[in-house]
Design a protein around this motif. Structure first.
Motif, PDB file in Angstrom:
ATOM      1  N   GLU A 170      18.208   2.470  75.129  1.00  0.00           N
ATOM      2  CA  GLU A 170      19.269   1.680  75.665  1.00  0.00           C
ATOM      3  C   GLU A 170      19.364   2.044  77.202  1.00  0.00           C
ATOM      4  OE1 GLU A 170      21.570   0.527  73.794  1.00  0.00           O
ATOM      5  OE2 GLU A 170      20.807   1.141  72.069  1.00  0.00           O
ATOM      6  N   PRO A 171      18.251   1.224  77.930  1.00  0.00           N
ATOM      7  CA  PRO A 171      18.378   0.987  79.383  1.00  0.00           C
ATOM      8  C   PRO A 171      19.363  -0.003  79.721  1.00  0.00           C
ATOM      9  CG  PRO A 171      16.745  -0.327  78.344  1.00  0.00           C
ATOM     10  CD  PRO A 171      17.147   0.281  77.306  1.00  0.00           C
ATOM     11  N   ILE A 172      19.924   0.349  80.904  1.00  0.00           N
ATOM     12  CA  ILE A 172      20.831  -0.696  81.468  1.00  0.00           C
ATOM     13  C   ILE A 172      20.275  -1.839  82.276  1.00  0.00           C
ATOM     14  CG2 ILE A 172      22.702   0.869  81.672  1.00  0.00           C
ATOM     15  CD1 ILE A 172      22.122   1.350  84.759  1.00  0.00           C
ATOM     16  N   ALA A 173      18.944  -1.756  82.472  1.00  0.00           N
ATOM     17  CA  ALA A 173      18.089  -2.784  83.165  1.00  0.00           C
ATOM     18  C   ALA A 173      16.556  -2.771  82.669  1.00  0.00           C
ATOM     19  CB  ALA A 173      18.186  -2.939  84.698  1.00  0.00           C
ATOM     20  N   PHE A 174      15.900  -3.742  82.590  1.00  0.00           N
ATOM     21  CA  PHE A 174      14.596  -3.617  82.253  1.00  0.00           C
ATOM     22  C   PHE A 174      13.733  -4.809  82.453  1.00  0.00           C
ATOM     23  CE2 PHE A 174      11.460  -4.683  78.361  1.00  0.00           C
ATOM     24  CZ  PHE A 174      11.050  -3.704  78.471  1.00  0.00           C
ATOM     25  N   PHE A 175      12.519  -4.556  83.208  1.00  0.00           N
ATOM     26  CA  PHE A 175      11.758  -5.560  83.730  1.00  0.00           C
ATOM     27  C   PHE A 175      10.235  -5.222  83.560  1.00  0.00           C
ATOM     28  CE2 PHE A 175       9.487  -7.062  87.331  1.00  0.00           C
ATOM     29  CZ  PHE A 175      10.001  -8.503  87.451  1.00  0.00           C
ATOM     30  N   LEU A 176       9.551  -6.220  83.294  1.00  0.00           N
ATOM     31  CA  LEU A 176       8.102  -5.961  83.137  1.00  0.00           C
ATOM     32  C   LEU A 176       7.375  -6.735  84.043  1.00  0.00           C
ATOM     33  CD1 LEU A 176       7.986  -7.057  79.337  1.00  0.00           C
ATOM     34  CD2 LEU A 176       8.089  -4.880  80.257  1.00  0.00           C
ATOM     35  N   SER A 177       6.895  -5.985  84.866  1.00  0.00           N
ATOM     36  CA  SER A 177       5.749  -6.611  86.061  1.00  0.00           C
ATOM     37  C   SER A 177       4.632  -7.609  85.645  1.00  0.00           C
ATOM     38  CB  SER A 177       5.134  -5.470  87.018  1.00  0.00           C
ATOM     39  OG  SER A 177       6.246  -4.910  87.574  1.00  0.00           O
ATOM     40  N   ASP A 178       4.592  -8.690  85.920  1.00  0.00           N
ATOM     41  CA  ASP A 178       3.599  -9.659  85.261  1.00  0.00           C
ATOM     42  C   ASP A 178       2.804 -10.416  86.280  1.00  0.00           C
ATOM     43  OD1 ASP A 178       2.327 -11.316  83.634  1.00  0.00           O
ATOM     44  OD2 ASP A 178       3.908 -12.768  83.096  1.00  0.00           O
ATOM     45  N   MET A 179       1.692  -9.626  87.025  1.00  0.00           N
ATOM     46  CA  MET A 179       1.015  -9.870  88.038  1.00  0.00           C
ATOM     47  C   MET A 179      -0.177 -11.025  87.479  1.00  0.00           C
ATOM     48  SD  MET A 179       1.549  -8.876  91.117  1.00  0.00           S
ATOM     49  CE  MET A 179       2.251  -7.726  92.203  1.00  0.00           C
ATOM     50  N   ALA A 180      -0.279 -10.936  86.274  1.00  0.00           N
ATOM     51  CA  ALA A 180      -1.310 -11.682  85.784  1.00  0.00           C
ATOM     52  C   ALA A 180      -0.818 -13.276  85.690  1.00  0.00           C
ATOM     53  CB  ALA A 180      -1.427 -11.181  83.951  1.00  0.00           C
ATOM     54  N   ALA A 181       0.678 -13.237  85.767  1.00  0.00           N
ATOM     55  CA  ALA A 181       1.151 -14.822  85.811  1.00  0.00           C
ATOM     56  C   ALA A 181       1.278 -15.346  87.249  1.00  0.00           C
ATOM     57  CB  ALA A 181       2.256 -14.745  84.977  1.00  0.00           C
ATOM     58  N   GLU A 182       0.785 -14.425  88.092  1.00  0.00           N
ATOM     59  CA  GLU A 182       0.864 -14.630  89.642  1.00  0.00           C
ATOM     60  C   GLU A 182      -0.454 -15.418  90.033  1.00  0.00           C
ATOM     61  OE1 GLU A 182       2.979 -13.463  92.130  1.00  0.00           O
ATOM     62  OE2 GLU A 182       4.579 -13.257  90.586  1.00  0.00           O
ATOM     63  N   GLU A 183      -0.279 -16.817  90.508  1.00  0.00           N
ATOM     64  CA  GLU A 183      -1.456 -17.489  90.830  1.00  0.00           C
ATOM     65  C   GLU A 183      -2.374 -16.745  91.753  1.00  0.00           C
ATOM     66  OE1 GLU A 183      -0.449 -21.294  92.454  1.00  0.00           O
ATOM     67  OE2 GLU A 183      -2.483 -21.904  92.373  1.00  0.00           O
ATOM     68  N   TRP A 184      -1.609 -16.070  92.850  1.00  0.00           N
ATOM     69  CA  TRP A 184      -2.504 -15.354  93.739  1.00  0.00           C
ATOM     70  C   TRP A 184      -2.935 -13.974  93.786  1.00  0.00           C
ATOM     71  CZ3 TRP A 184      -4.753 -19.237  96.284  1.00  0.00           C
ATOM     72  CH2 TRP A 184      -3.780 -20.416  96.282  1.00  0.00           C
ATOM     73  N   THR A 185      -2.950 -13.768  92.209  1.00  0.00           N
ATOM     74  CA  THR A 185      -3.371 -12.454  91.860  1.00  0.00           C
ATOM     75  C   THR A 185      -4.260 -12.434  90.488  1.00  0.00           C
ATOM     76  OG1 THR A 185      -1.537 -11.025  93.059  1.00  0.00           O
ATOM     77  CG2 THR A 185      -3.126  -9.833  91.332  1.00  0.00           C
ATOM     78  N   ARG A 186      -3.580 -12.897  89.377  1.00  0.00           N
ATOM     79  CA  ARG A 186      -4.066 -13.034  88.023  1.00  0.00           C
ATOM     80  C   ARG A 186      -4.533 -12.196  87.556  1.00  0.00           C
ATOM     81  NH1 ARG A 186      -6.938 -19.008  88.561  1.00  0.00           N
ATOM     82  NH2 ARG A 186      -5.236 -20.001  89.901  1.00  0.00           N
ATOM     83  N   GLY A 187      -3.800 -10.853  87.313  1.00  0.00           N
ATOM     84  CA  GLY A 187      -4.173  -9.573  86.630  1.00  0.00           C
ATOM     85  C   GLY A 187      -3.574  -8.396  87.359  1.00  0.00           C
ATOM     86  N   ALA A 188      -3.962  -7.369  87.006  1.00  0.00           N
ATOM     87  CA  ALA A 188      -3.536  -6.156  87.601  1.00  0.00           C
ATOM     88  C   ALA A 188      -4.297  -4.907  86.960  1.00  0.00           C
ATOM     89  CB  ALA A 188      -2.036  -5.606  87.294  1.00  0.00           C
ATOM     90  N   TYR A 189      -4.584  -3.556  87.786  1.00  0.00           N
ATOM     91  CA  TYR A 189      -4.232  -3.577  88.967  1.00  0.00           C
ATOM     92  C   TYR A 189      -5.312  -4.255  89.919  1.00  0.00           C
ATOM     93  CZ  TYR A 189      -1.944   0.249  86.425  1.00  0.00           C
ATOM     94  OH  TYR A 189      -1.425   1.091  85.623  1.00  0.00           O
ATOM     95  N   ALA A 190      -6.729  -4.281  89.395  1.00  0.00           N
ATOM     96  CA  ALA A 190      -7.738  -4.909  90.598  1.00  0.00           C
ATOM     97  C   ALA A 190      -8.824  -5.182  89.647  1.00  0.00           C
ATOM     98  CB  ALA A 190      -7.811  -3.530  91.566  1.00  0.00           C
ATOM     99  N   THR A 191      -9.835  -5.581  90.497  1.00  0.00           N
ATOM    100  CA  THR A 191     -10.937  -6.225  89.956  1.00  0.00           C
ATOM    101  C   THR A 191     -12.156  -5.231  89.773  1.00  0.00           C
ATOM    102  OG1 THR A 191     -11.935  -6.999  92.033  1.00  0.00           O
ATOM    103  CG2 THR A 191     -10.475  -8.449  90.767  1.00  0.00           C
TER     104      THR A 191
END
Ligand code: FAD
Length: 492
Positions: free
Chosen positions: A416-437
């Protein structure tokens, strides 16, 4: 688009590019930083998530932790007037075994059988020994580099142990935990580099070391502070589309194609052209040198005139981003603390293999939870194939599955969180993944020696080609400073 002239054009306003520009400007050189996004910081990003009442909660969407070996970053944080705080670590940790049973423990030994514990120690010792044989600035020069680069980390571990639980729990620290690729897709050499860049494999295993401190106000503040100093020299929303870096004279181009031989002989700078022109969407910059401070998987997004030398064009195709979802779950209170739990949990082989208390800074955070900000935050990570499985689900089911995993570690309150978020760097055009290459199997020993060598007037800086601090903000900062130093020598 206006055309401006500078000593150095820096492409990318992540920590590496900002540090290069900051160092060069302090040394009296004129710079322009061209950044594709409408913000600085790259893979470090201070964010906010709203709860149902509209209240905003601070989260760090990207990189956040600093470990004690990351001394260049620690010094810079201080120089910029920023402060740090420790991750909460009081109380018992949780281990979820392969059969789903839950155990609490303290200290750094997982509560596994004696046989598995012995196997884990054996593998850790072995990795620590290999680390001592590696010069982190040139992993490809290790005597058995080619051999170690020809075998996957998973198969290498299997050569040394047949205890799957031990292998899973050792793999975590490199595969899902760092490179964020399955252990069969990268080499043992790449794994040893990851450990060597942090000083030892034992340092990676020790969460109190590797996940030690955070910056008050968030890690992006490091880049934001440098941006304050750079002022109008930073151009946001300015992706660089083309970089002219050398004469188009066919003879010179031919010579540059043979750059590999020159690079090995250390003469690459000699016949180098003196000018570059970077074409971004908002401004054109003519400069004496360029710093390409973008992750290697994005090098090919820029058109180079003339094209980069053959060997680099080949090498760059063998470097790819890992994939990880960073999960942020905010709760009314850090309920796990009341149960005597630290919030730290591990479970090798599970979908969520690690979870930590990521509660934000409050004046009395560590000893006495801050009454002004009573909320608690958990962070966890879902890597590689598990991340793909999660993204394939409808959002509601995805959230339920992830929260059920958190509950397996810390109890049903996690549902039961009051807020929830998923970091999605794979959908960021200027990164395209995470954490690194990182390189694919065999790539580090074949092409690693090229990654930090300038191409004519183009210098490379990124955490992903760092030695110490590889794949971390510290590595990015070191790289930015190193390259700035080389350019200053050249421009003398
Ligand atoms: P980046 O931060 O990627 O910056 C590169 C910049 O170049 C970006 O701003 C990008 O927009 C820009 N760019 C790309 N192409 C162009 C173009 N053509 N023109 C102009 N600009 C361009 N590290 C830690 O130390 N601790 C952690 O806890 C940690 N956790 C992480 C968690 C997540 C979810 C992620 C994604 C990363 C994490 N990292 C962590 C890694 C850390 O964030 C990176 O190592 C660091 O940000 C790399 O800095 P950089 O400057 O080399 O590259």
């Amino acid at each position: 688009r206006p055309t401006i002239e500078r000593d150095v054009v820096v492409i990318g306003a992540g920590p590496a590019g900002m540090m290069a520009a900051y160092t060069l400007k302090k040394a009296g050189k004129s710079v322009a930083v061209l950044e594709a996004r409408p913000r600085v910081g790259g893979r470090t990003w201070n964010g906010k998530v709203q709860d149902a009442s509209g209240k905003e909660h601070f989260i760090e969407i990207g990189g956040q932790w600093i470990s004690p070996d990351q001394t260049r970053l620690i010094d810079l944080v201080e120089e910029l007037g920023l402060t740090t705080f420790s991750r909460y670590r009081e109380g018992q940790n949780v281990y979820v075994a392969p059969d789903g049973t839950r155990h609490t423990y303290s200290g750094d030994q997982l509560p596994v059988s004696d046989t598995t514990a012995t196997e884990i120690d054996k593998l850790i010792d072995l990795l620590n020994t290999k680390v001592t044989e590696m010069d982190v600035t040139q992993p490809w020069a290790m005597p058995d580099a080619a051999q170690l680069d020809a075998i996957s980390f998973r198969d290498w571990l299997k050569q040394h142990s047949d205890d799957q639980e031990a292998i899973d729990n050792v793999s975590i620290y490199i595969a899902s935990g760092m490179l964020t690729k399955p252990a069969h897709t990268f080499s043992a050499l790449q794994a040893i580099l990851m450990a060597a860049s942090a000083g030892s494999f034992s340092n990676l295993v020790d969460e109190d070391f590797i996940l030690d401190k955070r910056v008050v106000g968030g890690m992006q503040s490091v880049s934001l502070k440098m941006a304050e100093y750079l002022g109008d020299d930073v151009y946001l929303s300015s992706p660089v589309r083309q970089l002219d870096w050398a004469t188009t004279d066919p003879e010179t181009a031919d010579a540059l194609n043979n750059v590999a031989a020159d690079v090995r002989n250390g003469v690459v700078d000699d016949g180098a052209p003196a000018e570059v022109t970077a074409y971004s969407d908002t401004v054109i910059v003519q400069a004496k040198t360029a710093v390409l401070a973008v992750p290697p998987n994005l090098y090919h997004r820029i058109q180079y005139v003339p094209p980069l030398p053959r060997e680099q064009m080949v090498a760059h195709q063998h470097i790819s981003m890992g994939l990880v979802i960073k999960v942020h779950a905010v709760y009314e209170t850090p309920f796990w603390r009341d149960k005597g739990l630290s919030g730290t949990g591990f479970g090798g082989g599970r979908m969520v293999q690690e979870v930590y208390d990521n509660t934000n800074y409050g004046p009395n955070l560590v000893d006495d939870h801050d009454a002004e900000n009573p909320h608690g935050t958990l962070v966890s990570f879902i890597s590689d194939v598990h991340a793909e499985t999660m993204w394939a689900l409808p959002a509601k089911e995805r959230k339920q599955r992830i929260l059920a995993e958190l509950a397996a570690y810390l109890g049903d309150e996690a549902l039961e969180p009051i807020a929830f978020f998923l970091s999605d760097m794979a959908a960021e055009e200027w990164t395209r993944g995470a954490y690194a290459t990182s390189y694919d199997l065999g790539g580090l020993s074949r092409w690693g020696h090229l990654q930090n060598r300038p191409t004519g007037s183009i210098y490379y800086a990124c955490s992903d080609i760092a030695a110490e601090g590889y794949q971390h903000v510290d590595g990015a900062i070191r790289q930015g400073e190193l390259v700035a130093g080389r350019i200053l020598e050249r421009l003398q």
